[in-house]
Write a protein that holds these residues in place. Structure first.
Motif, short mmCIF file in Angstrom:
data_model
loop_
_atom_site.label_atom_id
_atom_site.label_comp_id
_atom_site.label_asym_id
_atom_site.label_seq_id
_atom_site.Cartn_x
_atom_site.Cartn_y
_atom_site.Cartn_z
N HIS A 159 10.02 -74.10 -19.28
CA HIS A 159 9.96 -75.38 -19.94
C HIS A 159 8.93 -75.16 -20.93
N ASN A 197 13.92 -71.35 -20.92
CA ASN A 197 15.24 -71.68 -20.42
C ASN A 197 16.02 -72.72 -21.50
N PRO A 198 16.58 -72.45 -22.41
CA PRO A 198 17.12 -73.48 -23.73
C PRO A 198 17.62 -74.70 -22.90
N SER A 199 18.69 -74.31 -21.65
CA SER A 199 19.40 -75.30 -21.19
C SER A 199 18.65 -76.50 -20.40
N ALA A 200 17.25 -76.04 -20.22
CA ALA A 200 16.36 -77.13 -19.48
C ALA A 200 15.42 -77.75 -20.42
N ASN A 201 15.52 -77.59 -21.67
CA ASN A 201 14.69 -78.46 -22.73
C ASN A 201 15.72 -79.09 -23.49
N SER A 202 15.44 -80.43 -23.83
CA SER A 202 16.20 -81.40 -24.60
C SER A 202 15.99 -81.06 -25.97
N GLU A 203 16.88 -81.32 -26.92
CA GLU A 203 17.04 -80.97 -28.38
C GLU A 203 15.66 -81.54 -29.05
N GLU A 218 13.13 -66.47 -25.36
CA GLU A 218 14.04 -67.01 -24.05
C GLU A 218 14.14 -66.07 -22.85
N ASP A 219 14.52 -66.76 -21.80
CA ASP A 219 14.64 -66.09 -20.35
C ASP A 219 15.47 -64.71 -20.51
#
Length: 322
Positions: A159, A197-203, A218-219
């Motif tokens: 994050h 983790n790009p899917s766990a951080n809002s725009e 990125e992971d």
């Protein structure tokens, strides 16, 4: 013995430091529990590592995570106790800073002062958390010791933790607080995230990161196959700063390796890759790495203490900077 008021609120606890003693070659077969010392009894640490706990998960609670990380510091100590160390290692334990009555600001302020005291006594602080709200206290302590230097923050984390601290700071806000503090003082914000983790951080967080020139890997790219990319990113970042604050959030790892965290990772990064990066940082810029902390070890959800043991291995590797 009463705790030193300039260090942790709770004193050194020798019952945490237990383990086997090797009878074979006793002068060379040394474990950490045999050499650890009470930091309150010394005024000059002579460049030795000094462990300091941050027994707090108030920030995690505010961030709607799984609480329990307040017990992390002592769990890491128990995992550290039996690890072998070189016979000439000096290491100190300064006890724990604790949060009282959910007063996170006061606890972070006390943590900062304790870190500054360790620096003033020629120690190298390694802080054991605790939620990732540890980062705001750690950074403030570093700034007390190094007010003018260009500080770079390297965060192993899934994050960004760049949430807005208004109206209430939490474990999700510390690096936004650091960015705003740097801006207020006319200083540059140097921030690198490894394992994002790009899917766990809002725009909204990603846009803020881009606007403030945050560097990240990125992971999915945190693999030895992409090692040259990692080295290039790190070299460019290190060249821009004078002092490095290195922080590890245990939720950056694969859940199988670190189940005892606030937010387990479905993907996560490989622990071997992370250790290689740590070793590279210490070999390349060990003189710049002044502060190390470990966040989000949560014994409540751990399995066979594997998260605490992984955190302890990270700390053990960090001894090489001394």
């Amino acid at each position: 013995m009463k705790p030193d008021p300039t260090l942790g609120e709770t004193a050194f606890d020798p019952t945490l430091w237990q383990g086997r003693i090797d009878k074979e070659d006793p002068d060379l077969s040394i474990r950490l529990h045999q050499v650890i010392q009470d930091a309150a009894l010394e005024t000059d640490y002579k460049n030795a590592p000094v462990l300091l706990g941050f027994s707090c998960d108030e920030g995690v609670r505010r961030n709607q995570g799984r609480v329990g990380a307040a017990e992390g510091p002592d769990a890491i100590r128990r995992a550290l106790a039996p690890l072998t160390v070189r016979p000439d290692l000096s290491c100190f334990d300064a006890g724990n800073v604790t949060v009282v009555d959910q007063d996170l600001d006061a606890a972070q302020g006390q943590l900062a002062q304790a870190i500054a005291t360790i620096f003033a006594r020629s120690g190298k602080p390694i802080v054991l958390g605790g939620g990732h709200e540890i980062a705001w206290g750690s950074y403030q302590g570093l700034r007390l010791a190094f007010p003018q230097e260009r500080v770079g923050v390297i965060n192993f984390d899934a994050h960004l933790d760049l949430r807005n601290p208004d109206p209430l700071p939490s474990s999700g806000t510390p690096f936004r607080q650091i960015a705003e503090d740097a801006q207020a003082k006319g200083q540059a914000f140097h921030y690198c995230v490894i394992g994002l983790n790009p899917s766990a951080n809002s725009e909204a967080l990603m846009q803020y990161a881009r606007q403030h020139n945050v560097v990240w890997i990125e992971d999915v790219d945190c693999q030895m196959h992409y090692w040259n990319n990692t080295v290039q990113r790190l070299n460019q970042f290190i060249d821009q700063v004078d002092v490095i604050y290195l922080t590890l959030c245990m939720d950056v790892f694969q859940a199988a390796d670190a189940p005892g965290v606030s937010a387990p990772a479905a993907l996560g990064i490989d622990k071997h890759y992370a250790i290689h990066v740590l070793r590279y940082l210490l070999s390349l810029a060990g003189d710049k790495v002044r502060l190390i902390d470990v966040a989000e070890t949560n014994p409540t959800y751990d399995r066979d203490s594997i998260t605490a043991k992984l955190a302890a291995r990270w700390v053990w590797e960090s001894f090489k900077v001394t």
